[in-house]
Design a protein around this motif. Structure first.
Motif, PDB file in Angstrom:
ATOM      1  N   ARG A 245       0.820  -1.204   0.000  1.00 48.32           N
ATOM      2  CA  ARG A 245       0.000   0.000   0.000  1.00 48.32           C
ATOM      3  C   ARG A 245       0.860   1.263   0.000  1.00 48.32           C
ATOM      4  NH1 ARG A 245      -4.555   1.170   4.573  1.00 48.32           N
ATOM      5  NH2 ARG A 245      -5.273  -0.843   3.770  1.00 48.32           N
ATOM      6  N   GLU A 246       1.977   1.235   0.734  1.00 48.09           N
ATOM      7  CA  GLU A 246       2.781   2.449   0.853  1.00 48.09           C
ATOM      8  C   GLU A 246       3.426   2.863  -0.463  1.00 48.09           C
ATOM      9  OE1 GLU A 246       3.411  -0.473   2.447  1.00 48.09           O
ATOM     10  OE2 GLU A 246       5.531  -0.626   3.039  1.00 48.09           O
ATOM     11  N   THR A 247       3.542   1.951  -1.413  1.00 53.85           N
ATOM     12  CA  THR A 247       4.071   2.332  -2.723  1.00 53.85           C
ATOM     13  C   THR A 247       2.956   2.552  -3.735  1.00 53.85           C
ATOM     14  OG1 THR A 247       4.364  -0.004  -3.317  1.00 53.85           O
ATOM     15  CG2 THR A 247       6.248   1.140  -2.342  1.00 53.85           C
ATOM     16  N   CYS A 248       1.818   1.882  -3.557  1.00 59.28           N
ATOM     17  CA  CYS A 248       0.712   2.000  -4.515  1.00 59.28           C
ATOM     18  C   CYS A 248       0.091   3.390  -4.477  1.00 59.28           C
ATOM     19  CB  CYS A 248      -0.341   0.939  -4.205  1.00 59.28           C
ATOM     20  SG  CYS A 248      -1.732   0.922  -5.357  1.00 59.28           S
ATOM     21  N   ASP A 249      -0.128   3.932  -3.286  1.00 58.67           N
ATOM     22  CA  ASP A 249      -0.781   5.241  -3.165  1.00 58.67           C
ATOM     23  C   ASP A 249      -0.008   6.359  -3.875  1.00 58.67           C
ATOM     24  OD1 ASP A 249      -3.018   4.363  -1.803  1.00 58.67           O
ATOM     25  OD2 ASP A 249      -2.194   4.726   0.183  1.00 58.67           O
ATOM     26  N   PRO A 250       1.298   6.553  -3.566  1.00 53.13           N
ATOM     27  CA  PRO A 250       2.009   7.639  -4.245  1.00 53.13           C
ATOM     28  C   PRO A 250       2.220   7.385  -5.730  1.00 53.13           C
ATOM     29  CG  PRO A 250       3.526   6.385  -2.865  1.00 53.13           C
ATOM     30  CD  PRO A 250       2.141   5.906  -2.539  1.00 53.13           C
ATOM     31  N   LEU A 251       2.336   6.117  -6.140  1.00 51.75           N
ATOM     32  CA  LEU A 251       2.480   5.826  -7.561  1.00 51.75           C
ATOM     33  C   LEU A 251       1.224   6.255  -8.316  1.00 51.75           C
ATOM     34  CD1 LEU A 251       4.009   4.660  -9.952  1.00 51.75           C
ATOM     35  CD2 LEU A 251       3.070   2.407  -9.370  1.00 51.75           C
ATOM     36  N   CYS A 252       0.061   5.980  -7.743  1.00 51.35           N
ATOM     37  CA  CYS A 252      -1.194   6.412  -8.381  1.00 51.35           C
ATOM     38  C   CYS A 252      -1.247   7.925  -8.490  1.00 51.35           C
ATOM     39  CB  CYS A 252      -2.392   5.909  -7.579  1.00 51.35           C
ATOM     40  SG  CYS A 252      -2.681   4.130  -7.738  1.00 51.35           S
ATOM     41  N   MET A 253      -0.743   8.618  -7.476  1.00 53.86           N
ATOM     42  CA  MET A 253      -0.720  10.078  -7.529  1.00 53.86           C
ATOM     43  C   MET A 253       0.188  10.565  -8.652  1.00 53.86           C
ATOM     44  SD  MET A 253       0.387  12.870  -4.629  1.00 53.86           S
ATOM     45  CE  MET A 253       0.385  14.633  -5.020  1.00 53.86           C
ATOM     46  N   VAL A 254       1.366   9.960  -8.778  1.00 55.72           N
ATOM     47  CA  VAL A 254       2.303  10.366  -9.834  1.00 55.72           C
ATOM     48  C   VAL A 254       1.669  10.159 -11.208  1.00 55.72           C
ATOM     49  CG1 VAL A 254       4.493   9.809 -10.957  1.00 55.72           C
ATOM     50  CG2 VAL A 254       4.374   9.939  -8.462  1.00 55.72           C
ATOM     51  N   ILE A 255       1.095   8.982 -11.431  1.00 62.31           N
ATOM     52  CA  ILE A 255       0.510   8.679 -12.747  1.00 62.31           C
ATOM     53  C   ILE A 255      -0.680   9.577 -13.032  1.00 62.31           C
ATOM     54  CG2 ILE A 255      -0.665   6.891 -14.093  1.00 62.31           C
ATOM     55  CD1 ILE A 255       1.055   4.821 -12.623  1.00 62.31           C
ATOM     56  N   TYR A 256      -1.509   9.810 -12.020  1.00 66.08           N
ATOM     57  CA  TYR A 256      -2.694  10.652 -12.235  1.00 66.08           C
ATOM     58  C   TYR A 256      -2.305  12.105 -12.517  1.00 66.08           C
ATOM     59  CZ  TYR A 256      -7.110  13.040 -11.545  1.00 66.08           C
ATOM     60  OH  TYR A 256      -8.222  13.830 -11.729  1.00 66.08           O
ATOM     61  N   THR A 257      -1.413  12.670 -11.700  1.00 66.44           N
ATOM     62  CA  THR A 257      -1.053  14.076 -11.878  1.00 66.44           C
ATOM     63  C   THR A 257      -0.278  14.296 -13.177  1.00 66.44           C
ATOM     64  OG1 THR A 257       0.909  13.743 -10.474  1.00 66.44           O
ATOM     65  CG2 THR A 257      -1.060  14.623  -9.421  1.00 66.44           C
ATOM     66  N   CYS A 258       0.524  13.327 -13.566  1.00 69.39           N
ATOM     67  CA  CYS A 258       1.268  13.480 -14.819  1.00 69.39           C
ATOM     68  C   CYS A 258       0.339  13.429 -16.029  1.00 69.39           C
ATOM     69  CB  CYS A 258       2.333  12.387 -14.947  1.00 69.39           C
ATOM     70  SG  CYS A 258       3.801  12.646 -13.947  1.00 69.39           S
ATOM     71  N   SER A 259      -0.639  12.548 -15.987  1.00 69.77           N
ATOM     72  CA  SER A 259      -1.489  12.351 -17.167  1.00 69.77           C
ATOM     73  C   SER A 259      -2.721  13.245 -17.173  1.00 69.77           C
ATOM     74  CB  SER A 259      -1.928  10.885 -17.253  1.00 69.77           C
ATOM     75  OG  SER A 259      -2.668  10.513 -16.101  1.00 69.77           O
ATOM     76  N   ASN A 260      -3.106  13.769 -16.024  1.00 70.35           N
ATOM     77  CA  ASN A 260      -4.325  14.570 -15.949  1.00 70.35           C
ATOM     78  C   ASN A 260      -4.188  15.836 -16.792  1.00 70.35           C
ATOM     79  OD1 ASN A 260      -6.946  15.166 -15.007  1.00 70.35           O
ATOM     80  ND2 ASN A 260      -6.111  16.561 -13.484  1.00 70.35           N
ATOM     81  N   GLY A 261      -5.090  16.011 -17.721  1.00 71.75           N
ATOM     82  CA  GLY A 261      -5.047  17.185 -18.591  1.00 71.75           C
ATOM     83  C   GLY A 261      -4.217  16.983 -19.837  1.00 71.75           C
ATOM     84  N   SER A 262      -3.567  15.839 -19.958  1.00 76.91           N
ATOM     85  CA  SER A 262      -2.757  15.569 -21.142  1.00 76.91           C
ATOM     86  C   SER A 262      -3.399  14.425 -21.933  1.00 76.91           C
ATOM     87  CB  SER A 262      -1.327  15.187 -20.748  1.00 76.91           C
ATOM     88  OG  SER A 262      -0.603  14.744 -21.877  1.00 76.91           O
ATOM     89  N   GLY A 263      -4.055  14.763 -23.011  1.00 77.70           N
ATOM     90  CA  GLY A 263      -4.686  13.732 -23.832  1.00 77.70           C
ATOM     91  C   GLY A 263      -3.698  12.722 -24.358  1.00 77.70           C
ATOM     92  N   ALA A 264      -2.485  13.185 -24.693  1.00 77.32           N
ATOM     93  CA  ALA A 264      -1.488  12.278 -25.258  1.00 77.32           C
ATOM     94  C   ALA A 264      -1.049  11.226 -24.240  1.00 77.32           C
ATOM     95  CB  ALA A 264      -0.280  13.065 -25.755  1.00 77.32           C
ATOM     96  N   LEU A 265      -0.826  11.656 -22.982  1.00 82.50           N
ATOM     97  CA  LEU A 265      -0.378  10.708 -21.961  1.00 82.50           C
ATOM     98  C   LEU A 265      -1.503   9.769 -21.543  1.00 82.50           C
ATOM     99  CD1 LEU A 265       1.976  12.844 -19.698  1.00 82.50           C
ATOM    100  CD2 LEU A 265       2.449  11.640 -21.835  1.00 82.50           C
TER     101      LEU A 265
END
Length: 485
Positions: free
Chosen positions: A159-179
Motif C-alpha cells: 500500500r505504501e508504494t501503490c498510493d504515491p504511484l497512483c498520484m504520480v501517474i494521475y497528476t502526470c497524465s491529468n489534462g494531457s490527452g497524449a499521456l
C-alpha cells in the motif's frame, strides 16, 4: 559503527558544508533533521530555495546510491519531498539538475536489491510533488518511468508504494490527452492492471487510485478492456456477448466495480456515464445472475468475499446511481432497450418473499402442512433493496418505464416490497420511493393500485404516507387514487 548511522567522514565535506551552514549544525545527520523541519513551511522552503539547497541535496542523494546505509538517503529524500512541495523554484531546479534521473536510479537500486519500501515511497512522493509544477515537469517524469518502471513498482503488493504511484501517474497524465492515450494502449494498460491487483490485495489509503480508475474507465471508456485484462475469459470484443461463468469472476474484477460504484455514488451528477459503460455493466450483471448458484443465503452485505456475488452487488449499485443522474434519459433508455427492467422484475418474482412475509408464510405452512416454493434466497444482505432502488430510479418521471412495469404486472410485486426486512436495510424506504415514482402522473398505475386496495388484494398503509387515498369516481364508478388533502 552501525550501518544505519553513517559517519559524515565518508562524504566529501565540501558537498554537505552548505547544509551545515543552512541548518547551523555540526554534523550532516543533524543538519538534515533540522532542514526537514524548516522545509515544512512555505517560508522555510522559499528561504532554502534562495540558498540553492536542493542542488546540494541532489548531489547527496547521488552520492548515497552505492552506500549500504539507507538512513541518510531516506532523510535526503524526505528533504527533497518537502522542498518541492509547491515551491516552483525548487521544482524547476529539480528537473534542470536531473532530479528525475537521480530518483529513477535510487528507485531502480532499491527495487532490485533490498526492496526498501520506505525509500520507494519517499522517492515517489518527491516525483508527485514535482509533477504538480506543470507539463514540462510531468513529461520529464513520464518518459523516464513509463512504462517499465511504473509497471515494476505497481507490481509491488504494498500500500505504501501503490498510493504515491497512483498520484504520480494521475497528476502526470491529468489534462494531457497524449499521456492518457498512452495509458489506454497495450503499453499502459498493464500498469493499471497491476495497480488494481495491488490495491485489491492490500487496500489503499488515499483516493488517487479512485481518481485514476474513474478517469480511465469512465472518462476514457476503457472499463471493459481493463475488466477483461484482470481475468481474460470470454468474448468482450463487441461488449454485448460477455461469455463468463460464475466461477470465472475474480476478486480483482469485483474490486474494480466497487471502486467505480463508490466513485459514482460520491459524485452523482458530476461524472459522465456513457451508454457503452452502462451496457457493459448490465451485460456483466446478466451473465453473473444467469450462472450463479442461488442455493445459499447471503449472511453479510457487500463486500461478501465471493467474487461473483460482489460482481452482482456492485453492478446493481452502479446501475442504481447511473439511473439516478441520467438527466436526459439516453443511458436509461439504452438500458431499458437491453432488458434492464425485465431482468429485475424477473429476479424479484423468483426471489423469496421479504423476511416478514416469509415468516408469516412459514406459520401458515406449519398449520396447513403445505410445502414451500422453490424461490431463491438473497445472495447478500441488501440484494432485494438494490434491485428495487434501480427500478425506482428508472421510473422517476419516465412514463414509458411506469407503463412497462404495469404491463409486466410489476406494480403488485413492488407493493409487496413496502415492508421492513431485516435482510435488506432500507428496503421499505426504497420501495415507497419506487411506488411514488410509479404513480406520479400516471392515471393507469394509480387505478391499478386503487383497485387492488379496494378489493383487499393489498393492504399498504404506505400509500397513505404518499399523501394518497382510494376514491370511487361517482360518475364512472371507477376507483382511483387521489390526493388525501
Amino acid at each position: 559503527m552501525d550501518d544505519d548511522t553513517p559517519s559524515a567522514g565518508f562524504l566529501q565535506e565540501d558537498m554537505f558544508q552548505p547544509l551545515l551552514i543552512a541548518s547551523n549544525s555540526s554534523n550532516l545527520e543533524k543538519a538534515l533533521e533540522v532542514l526537514v523541519e524548516v522545509s515544512r513551511t512555505s517560508d522555510g522552503r522559499s528561504n532554502l530555495a534562495s540558498r540553492n539547497t536542493l542542488c546540494t541535496v541532489l548531489e547527496l542523494c547521488q552520492d548515497q546510491l552505492n552506500s549500504s546505509s539507507s538512513r541518510l538517503l531516506a532523510m535526503s529524500l524526505k528533504l527533497l519531498r518537502n522542498l518541492c512541495a509547491g515551491e516552483l523554484t525548487n521544482q524547476n531546479l529539480f528537473v534542470e539538475h536531473n532530479g528525475v534521473g537521480i530518483v529513477w536510479s535510487i528507485l531502480n537500486s532499491v527495487s532490485t536489491s533490498n526492496l526498501d519500501y520506505g525509500i520507494i515511497r519517499m522517492g515517489l512522493q518527491v516525483l508527485a510533488n514535482v509533477s504538480l509544477a506543470g507539463e514540462s515537469h510531468q513529461l520529464a517524469i513520464w518518459y523516464q518511468f513509463f512504462p517499465l518502471k511504473f509497471i515494476e513498482i505497481a507490481s509491488l503488493r504494498r500500500r505504501e508504494t501503490c498510493d504515491p504511484l497512483c498520484m504520480v501517474i494521475y497528476t502526470c497524465s491529468n489534462g494531457s490527452g497524449a499521456l492518457i492515450d498512452e495509458l489506454c494502449v497495450e503499453k499502459g494498460l498493464p500498469i493499471l492492471e497491476e495497480l488494481v491487483r495491488t490495491a485489491s490485495a492490500v487496500g489503499f489509503g488515499e483516493d488517487w487510485i479512485k481518481l485514476l480508475l474513474s478517469r480511465i474507465c469512465l472518462g476514457e471508456n476503457q472499463f471493459l478492456r481493463l475488466f477483461y485484462r484482470l481475468h481474460p475469459v470470454g468474448n468482450f470484443e463487441n461488449g454485448q456477448d460477455i461469455n463468463l461463468r460464475d466461477d470465472l469472476f475474480v476478486s480483482e474484477q469485483a474490486f474494480l466495480l466497487a471502486i467505480l460504484s463508490e466513485t459514482l455514488n460520491e459524485h452523482i451528477g458530476e461524472v459522465s456515464i456513457s451508454n457503452d459503460f452502462a451496457l457493459y455493466v448490465l451485460g456483466i450483471l446478466k451473465q453473473a445472475v444467469g450462472n450463479f448458484d442461488w442455493m445459499l443465503r447471503g449472511n453479510s452485505g457487500l463486500p461478501t468475499g465471493s467474487a461473483v456475488i460482489d460482481v452482482i452487488g456492485y453492478s446493481l449499485t452502479i446501475l442504481r446511481d447511473t439511473c439516478a443522474h441520467d438527466g436526459y434519459g439516453h443511458v436509461v433508455n439504452s438500458l431499458l432497450s437491453s432488458g434492464l427492467v425485465e431482468l429485475l422484475l424477473r429476479l424479484l418474482y423468483e426471489l423469496e418473499p421479504p423476511t416478514i412475509i416469509r415468516k408469516a408464510m412459514k406459520k401458515s405452512v406449519d398449520k396447513e402442512g403445505t410445502a414451500s416454493s422453490s424461490s431463491k434466497p438473497c445472495p447478500y444482505k441488501g440484494f432485494r433493496r438494490d434491485m428495487v432502488a434501480v427500478i425506482g430510479n428508472c421510473a422517476y418521471q419516465r412514463k414509458h418505464v411506469q407503463d412497462e412495469i404495469r404491463q409486466r404486472n410489476g406494480i403488485f410485486l413492488l407493493l409487496q416490497q413496502c415492508v421492513t426486512d431485516e435482510d435488506n436495510p432500507f428496503l421499505r424506504e426504497w420501495a415507497i420511493w419506487s411506488m411514488r415514482n410509479l404513480l406520479e402522473g400516471n392515471a393507469e398505475n394509480q387505478r391499478v393500485v386503487a383497485e387492488l386496495e379496494l378489493q383487499g388484494s393489498v393492504d399498504v398503509p404506505e400509500i397513505a404516507g404518499l399523501g394518497l387515498r382510494v376514491e370511487v369516481d361517482p360518475k364512472t364508478q371507477r376507483t382511483k387514487l387521489v390526493n388525501a388533502s
